[in-house]
Design a protein around this motif. Structure first.
Motif, short mmCIF file in Angstrom:
data_model
loop_
_atom_site.label_atom_id
_atom_site.label_comp_id
_atom_site.label_asym_id
_atom_site.label_seq_id
_atom_site.Cartn_x
_atom_site.Cartn_y
_atom_site.Cartn_z
N VAL A 274 0.84 -1.20 0.00
CA VAL A 274 0.00 0.00 0.00
C VAL A 274 0.88 1.25 0.00
CG1 VAL A 274 -1.64 1.35 1.38
CG2 VAL A 274 -2.00 -1.10 1.05
N MET A 275 1.91 1.24 0.82
CA MET A 275 2.82 2.39 0.86
C MET A 275 3.49 2.65 -0.48
SD MET A 275 4.77 1.76 4.49
CE MET A 275 4.11 2.37 6.04
N ASP A 276 3.87 1.55 -1.16
CA ASP A 276 4.58 1.67 -2.42
C ASP A 276 3.67 1.94 -3.61
OD1 ASP A 276 6.84 1.07 -0.99
OD2 ASP A 276 6.92 -1.04 -1.61
N GLY A 277 2.35 1.76 -3.39
CA GLY A 277 1.42 1.90 -4.50
C GLY A 277 1.41 0.68 -5.41
N THR A 278 1.90 -0.46 -4.90
CA THR A 278 1.96 -1.68 -5.72
C THR A 278 0.91 -2.71 -5.31
OG1 THR A 278 3.62 -2.63 -4.22
CG2 THR A 278 4.43 -1.38 -6.12
N TRP A 279 0.06 -2.37 -4.34
CA TRP A 279 -0.95 -3.32 -3.87
C TRP A 279 -1.89 -3.72 -5.00
CZ3 TRP A 279 -6.08 -4.29 -3.59
CH2 TRP A 279 -6.55 -5.16 -2.60
N GLU A 280 -2.12 -5.00 -5.14
CA GLU A 280 -3.09 -5.53 -6.10
C GLU A 280 -3.91 -6.61 -5.41
OE1 GLU A 280 -0.97 -6.99 -9.45
OE2 GLU A 280 -0.61 -4.99 -10.30
N SER A 281 -5.13 -6.81 -5.88
CA SER A 281 -5.97 -7.86 -5.34
C SER A 281 -5.32 -9.22 -5.59
CB SER A 281 -7.36 -7.82 -5.99
OG SER A 281 -8.16 -8.88 -5.52
N SER A 282 -5.29 -10.06 -4.56
CA SER A 282 -4.62 -11.35 -4.70
C SER A 282 -5.30 -12.38 -3.80
CB SER A 282 -3.14 -11.23 -4.32
OG SER A 282 -3.00 -10.82 -2.96
N ASN A 283 -4.91 -13.63 -3.98
CA ASN A 283 -5.42 -14.74 -3.18
C ASN A 283 -4.21 -15.51 -2.66
OD1 ASN A 283 -6.52 -17.17 -2.19
ND2 ASN A 283 -8.16 -17.18 -3.70
#
Length: 365
Positions: A274-283
């Motif tokens: 989240v901090m890096d702006g790289t968060w993606e939906s995952s399982n």
């Protein structure tokens, strides 16, 4: 983790008072931080499931220091009130919210649709969205190790199992424990009591006592308190296992080992994303190998040969050499499930709604 560390300082105790009233608890308060929220189904002092999630929250604080602010609400029922808590967290500026119980799945999806800029992480569920990830641990791997120890050590050949709710996660665990107890002891029998709660020490203790009265000299549990171990200790001559946390205050017996949930690395990594702006939906579904599932110390109450076998089983699961659901296996009704050498696929495991052959009793609907 040693549960003696659970002693809360005065400031934390004041925070818990706010949590009980339904208000988010601020672990620290600074501006311009990444704000991370946690929604808990039980109290942070339950000694099991919620305790370990809160250890993960504290690890986030320790890792990021002043760059983060964490908030949490404990004892949130799995229903409409969960939505209220999540909405309040999002309105209060949370950038990332972890919802840590299966029954929060639909509330998480509902609230996430209203706050598309907030990232949500739901534990043990299967519904995702652009801003919703799911994560869980392969607890059934740890159950295999427990089953091996239980089947090897029972003298009555009766093993008691306290189930929380009849959801796939719990059913997988029962099946895995039974399969591996049966492998070392063909005469073993499982008796299952459904508590229909995650955390209720009185109900959990009563369930353990019922199982002991039915002849069980080993108690397994998929509930969150230390009450079953306390009941085993009081009865004498009974062994049990720590659930979700080490529960080492009951070692070396009745607690002879444990399953330990290690959420900290995941929570740190997802906060960093989240901090890096790289968060993606995952399982994410990790087990012993990646370290999300730990096996607590096997005490000297366990015979040395059984301990050696259990650790070898753990290592073979961790390396991927062995899968706890490897055929030949049949379903409870006698129908074929897995052929010789065949392993269960994740889709079947994720939705497991049947017992394996040999288990008695029906799964409640």
């Amino acid at each position: 983790m040693n549960l003696t560390k659970r002693a809360l300082m005065t400031g934390a105790a004041m925070a818990l008072g706010l949590a009980a009233s339904g208000a988010p608890v601020l672990a620290e308060s600074h501006s311009e931080k990444t704000k991370v929220g946690f929604v808990y189904v039980g109290p942070v002092g339950d000694g099991g499931w919620t305790y370990e999630h809160d250890q993960g929250r504290k690890a986030v604080e320790e890792h990021f220091g002043d760059a983060v602010e964490t908030v949490y609400v404990e004892n949130v029922p799995e229903g409409p009130d969960a939505e209220r808590v999540m909405v309040q967290m999002a309105r209060d500026g949370a950038d990332l919210i972890f919802t840590t119980s299966f029954g929060y799945m639909d509330p998480t999806i509902n609230v996430a649709s209203k706050f598309p800029d907030v990232k949500f992480e739901h534990a043990t569920g299967y519904k995702t969205a652009d801003n919703v990830s799911v994560y869980s641990a392969r607890f059934y791997e740890g159950r295999a190790v427990q089953g091996h120890i239980a089947g090897s050590m029972t003298e009555s050949n009766i093993i008691g199992y306290i189930g929380s709710y009849p959801i796939p996660e719990v059913i997988r665990g029962i099946n895995s424990a039974y399969i591996h107890a049966k492998k070392v002891n063909p005469d073993v029998e499982f008796k299952i009591v459904w508590a229909f709660t995650w955390f209720d020490p009185a109900k959990e203790a009563d369930a353990a006592k019922v199982l002991i009265e039915q002849g069980a000299d080993v108690i397994l549990q998929h509930t969150d308190s230390t009450a079953p171990l306390a009941a085993a200790q009081e009865a004498g001559g009974i062994i049990g296992f720590g659930q979700a946390s080490d529960m080492s205050e009951y070692a070396p017996s009745p607690r002879v080992s444990s399953i330990i949930d290690n959420w900290a690395p995941y929570y740190i990594a997802r906060t960093q994303a989240v901090m890096d702006g790289t968060w993606e939906s995952s399982n994410t579904w990790d087990g012993i190998g990646p370290g999300m599932v730990g096996i607590g110390e096997i005490t000297d109450a366990v015979p040395e040969d059984v301990k050696t076998e259990a650790l070898a089983l753990k290592d073979s699961i961790a390396s991927g050499e062995y899968h706890p659901f490897t055929g030949p296996l049949k379903k409870q009704d006698g129908s074929d499930w897995l052929a010789e050498g065949e392993t269960a696929d994740d889709g079947t495991l994720a939705g497991m709604n049947f017992f394996v052959e040999g288990l008695e009793g029906e799964i409640p609907q």
